[in-house]
Every structure is written in C-alpha cells, then in structure tokens.
Design an enzyme around this catalytic site. Structure first.
Site, PDB file in Angstrom:
ATOM      1  N   CYS A  60      -0.589  -1.229  10.796  1.00 35.69           N
ATOM      2  CA  CYS A  60      -1.744  -2.081  11.084  1.00 35.69           C
ATOM      3  C   CYS A  60      -1.392  -3.572  10.930  1.00 35.69           C
ATOM      4  O   CYS A  60      -0.697  -4.115  11.774  1.00 35.69           O
ATOM      5  CB  CYS A  60      -2.938  -1.675  10.244  1.00 35.69           C
ATOM      6  SG  CYS A  60      -4.515  -2.277  10.927  1.00 35.69           S
TER       7      CYS A  60
ATOM      8  N   HIS B 187      -3.323   3.916  11.288  1.00 41.01           N
ATOM      9  CA  HIS B 187      -3.122   4.125   9.852  1.00 41.01           C
ATOM     10  C   HIS B 187      -2.604   5.541   9.589  1.00 41.01           C
ATOM     11  O   HIS B 187      -3.374   6.449   9.270  1.00 41.01           O
ATOM     12  CB  HIS B 187      -4.430   3.890   9.092  1.00 41.01           C
ATOM     13  CG  HIS B 187      -4.755   2.444   8.885  1.00 41.01           C
ATOM     14  ND1 HIS B 187      -4.410   1.752   7.751  1.00 41.01           N
ATOM     15  CD2 HIS B 187      -5.367   1.554   9.700  1.00 41.01           C
ATOM     16  CE1 HIS B 187      -4.814   0.499   7.854  1.00 41.01           C
ATOM     17  NE2 HIS B 187      -5.395   0.351   9.036  1.00 41.01           N
TER      18      HIS B 187
ATOM     19  N   GLU C 203      -1.024   6.609   7.052  1.00 37.48           N
ATOM     20  CA  GLU C 203      -1.034   6.978   5.634  1.00 37.48           C
ATOM     21  C   GLU C 203      -2.203   7.893   5.288  1.00 37.48           C
ATOM     22  O   GLU C 203      -2.181   8.574   4.247  1.00 37.48           O
ATOM     23  CB  GLU C 203      -1.044   5.727   4.745  1.00 37.48           C
ATOM     24  CG  GLU C 203      -2.336   4.938   4.711  1.00 37.48           C
ATOM     25  CD  GLU C 203      -2.473   3.921   5.826  1.00 37.48           C
ATOM     26  OE1 GLU C 203      -3.292   2.988   5.669  1.00 37.48           O
ATOM     27  OE2 GLU C 203      -1.774   4.045   6.860  1.00 37.48           O
TER      28      GLU C 203
END
Length: 257
Positions: free
Chosen positions: A113, A221, A223
């Site tokens: 990001c 994202h 994660e």
C-alpha cells in the site's frame, strides 16, 4: 539457522489524542512471523532515532507497511494540496533512502500500500493524490463502515503481465484482492515495472527491473489473513525465502520459472 530479522516500518500515532507512539499492525507481525518465517522487528520511522545504515546492518529484509499519512508530494516535485491528505515527513526520510539502498545492495523488501507508493517515489515516480477522482477509475478506498472482515474483503481483480514475475509466483494470470487506498501511481519511476493492474487500469503490482534482490510490492493489503489467503501466502513465503537467503550471505533473488 536463525530466523531472518524483518524490519517492519512503523507509523506514528497519538494514543487518546495525546500520547505519541510508534505502532505497527499485529497482522503485519503475524504475516512476517507465521508465513515469512522471520523475526518481526518494529522500526520507529524517524531518522532522529535510527539511521538507514543501522537498519541495513540490523535487518535482513524490510516490510514497508501501509499507513494513513501519504508520501509528501515534494518528494516527487509537486506542490502540496488538500487532496494529498496527511503526511509523515519523518517516515519519508527513512523509507525513501532505505528503498534505494536496498535496491542497490540486493537487500529484500516487500512494499504494501503506502510502501508500494514509497518504492515508486523512491525510484523517481509520482502519485495521483486521489485516484477515484480520475475519469474511469473506481473507488479503491477502504469502506468507511463495517467490520474488519468487510473492510478487508476481496473487492476487485488484479491481472498480471503474462509470464511475468507475479504471474509465475501466483501460478495464475489473475487474482482477487482487497483494496484500501486513495492514492495511486501517476508516473512510474525509473526501472519500476508495473506487473499488475486493476480492471480500471490502476497499477497494483510492481518490481524494480534489474535489482538483484526481492523488490515485489503491491497496492493491496496481503497481510490480512496472509496464512490463509492463496494470493498473500506465496507473496510472504517468497519474501521470507529472500530474507533467509540474504541472512545466509546470498545477494541475489530470482523466482523459479
């Protein structure tokens, strides 16, 4: 062999609107530890506290995280406007030279990001302050309401260049991703290869051409639930492999065909 140390670039926050803190999302540390197999080490994003040289010697790789503040437009030669939002000049002063040093040394990093945008700016590129205002573009911002599951839900596809690095890593030409960003790449920096696009042609995946190390970066994202997501897992696993290789003395990373 010890686990590689992964420096997770933190963000500055105020707790209860008054207590300054450096923080990092738990999901970043979990992805680094559980999927990449590294030791997560939170890095305070402030050159008054730590130097790029110290970070390069301490860590085997870096996770350039997302964050609410944006890269200051002065870093790519443009004037600040209200559309550019909030900034963190201290983080700019750490991450931009860190990216350039890692590219030169072959030290691995994964950009996410804001981190994706930092890689582009570090290499001489620029950013759109608000891509949803551009003709033909969709709104890539995080939904303002809902649970975390709803905010991080898969919302659009990303198509990779045929036979490119991401295509080979993912084993698929197209994947589904979440989207939680307002800015996006305007002009690609020197050696920046845009390897994946959203349906509205917004750049979503990149790497640095000719860099000896791992430089893969994404606008979404990964994660979020990285261990369970079929797109996130190979990305963090490959990053972990690159960090282990660096820790063992290897200075080049290539994905197998």
């Amino acid at each position: 062999m010890r686990r590689p140390v992964i420096g997770i670039i933190g963000n500055s926050h105020l707790i209860n609107d008054e207590y300054p803190a450096h923080a990092g999302g738990s999901m970043n540390s979990e992805a680094v530890s559980h999927v990449s197999g590294g030791i997560p080490l939170l890095v305070p994003p402030d050159p008054a506290l730590v130097s790029v040289e110290e970070l390069l010697e301490t860590c085997d790789g870096f996770l350039l995280t997302g964050g609410r503040p944006n890269v200051h437009p002065a870093e790519y030669g443009e004037a600040e406007t209200p559309a550019h939002g909030a900034f963190d000049r201290a983080r700019d002063a750490i991450t931009l030279p860190l990216v350039r040093a890692c590219v030169e040394r072959g030290q691995p990093f994964l950009g996410v990001c804001r981190g994706f945008q930092e890689v582009n700016v570090a290499m001489g590129g620029s950013l759109h302050p608000e891509i949803r205002d551009l003709p033909g573009r969709m709104n890539h911002r995080m939904p303002p309401d809902g649970t975390l599951e709803e905010k991080f839900a898969l919302r659009h596809s990303v198509r990779f260049a045929e036979g490119g690095v991401f295509h080979r890593l993912m084993g698929a030409p197209e994947v589904m991703t979440n989207t939680l960003h307002g800015q996006g790449i305007k002009r690609a920096g020197a050696r920046i290869v845009i390897d994946g696009h959203a349906p509205d042609d917004t750049p979503e995946a990149l790497y640095v051409e000719g860099a000896p190390g791992f430089t893969l970066s994404v606008q979404w994202h990964p994660e979020w639930r990285a261990g369970d997501d079929p797109v996130s897992r190979p990305l963090f696993e490959a990053f972990g492999q690159a960090a282990r290789a660096w820790a063992s003395g290897a200075r080049e990373w290539r994905i197998s065909a």
